[in-house]
Design an enzyme around this catalytic site. Sequence first.
Site, PDB file in Angstrom:
ATOM      1  N   LYS A 120      23.409  24.537  48.447  1.00 18.88           N
ATOM      2  CA  LYS A 120      24.848  24.818  48.395  1.00 18.88           C
ATOM      3  C   LYS A 120      25.502  24.194  49.619  1.00 18.88           C
ATOM      4  CE  LYS A 120      27.134  29.038  46.895  1.00 18.88           C
ATOM      5  NZ  LYS A 120      27.082  30.498  47.067  1.00 18.88           N
TER       6      LYS A 120
HETATM    7  C1  E4P Z   1      29.365  32.161  44.912  1.00 17.22           C
HETATM    8  O1  E4P Z   1      28.459  31.385  45.002  1.00 17.22           O
HETATM    9  C2  E4P Z   1      29.768  33.079  45.997  1.00 17.22           C
HETATM   10  O2  E4P Z   1      28.641  33.610  46.627  1.00 17.22           O
HETATM   11  C3  E4P Z   1      30.536  34.256  45.488  1.00 17.22           C
HETATM   12  O3  E4P Z   1      30.780  34.208  44.122  1.00 17.22           O
HETATM   13  C4  E4P Z   1      31.637  34.723  46.351  1.00 17.22           C
HETATM   14  O4  E4P Z   1      32.232  35.854  45.781  1.00 17.22           O
HETATM   15  P1  E4P Z   1      33.248  36.809  46.560  1.00 17.22           P
HETATM   16  O5  E4P Z   1      34.572  36.166  46.564  1.00 17.22           O
HETATM   17  O6  E4P Z   1      33.241  38.074  45.750  1.00 17.22           O
HETATM   18  O7  E4P Z   1      32.673  36.992  47.935  1.00 17.22           O
END
Ligand code: E4P
Length: 216
Positions: free
Chosen positions: A83
């Site tokens: 990522k």
């Molecule tokens: C995605 O890869 C992220 O980890 C995640 O969906 C972030 O979500 P949030 O906005 O609830 O922290």
Amino acid sequence: MLFFLDTADVTEVKALAETGMIDGITTNPSLAASSGIPFPQLIAQMCALVEGPVSAEVMAPDAATMVTQGRQLAKISKNVTIKVPLTVEGLKACQTLSHEEIMVNVTLCFSATQALLAAKAGAAFISPFIGRLDDISQSGMELIKDIRLIYDTYGFETAVLAASIRHPMHIVEAAKAGADAATMPPKVLRQLYQHPLTDLGLENFLKDWNKSGLSI
Ligand code: E4P
């Protein structure tokens, strides 16, 4: 539609992997920090629990260090997906890692232009954060629709991974908009099963069955 769990809770992953509904995992630095497990070990444990992509995020300001970290994390298991953030440096790292056939998930996407850039950089996944857009009164779902249209128009193979999911209707709307995948907290996955009429119906069936003396 692929279902990913957005968590760093190994116990939750273990429990929900048994449902057969989990196609992969996403983690992020905040989730990983709350796990209390050294990061490479956390990713290794997740990879042992699911066959699909497990996203592990790099944490560096520059592309060269992101690439070094990405290569290191990719050695943990063949299902590790790296990522990277949607920045100039992140997209440079995405191009390098993608050329090495390491899958890349470009995260923190908040606009269609950003998604277009990620696809051009060869990302395997783009993660538009729909909940965080909704939080600031912008439509997360319109972004999913725009990205779907753009990717289909140009034949980009980057998968649209709806992220920052807050509730079951986000899943329904993302599915209708043609998202390839959605990553959700364990709580939301559990909510997808729930309907009061199912519970009531089952309760009544059970009552009638028990009264009848029938057996199977
Ligand atoms: C995605 O890869 C992220 O980890 C995640 O969906 C972030 O979500 P949030 O906005 O609830 O922290």
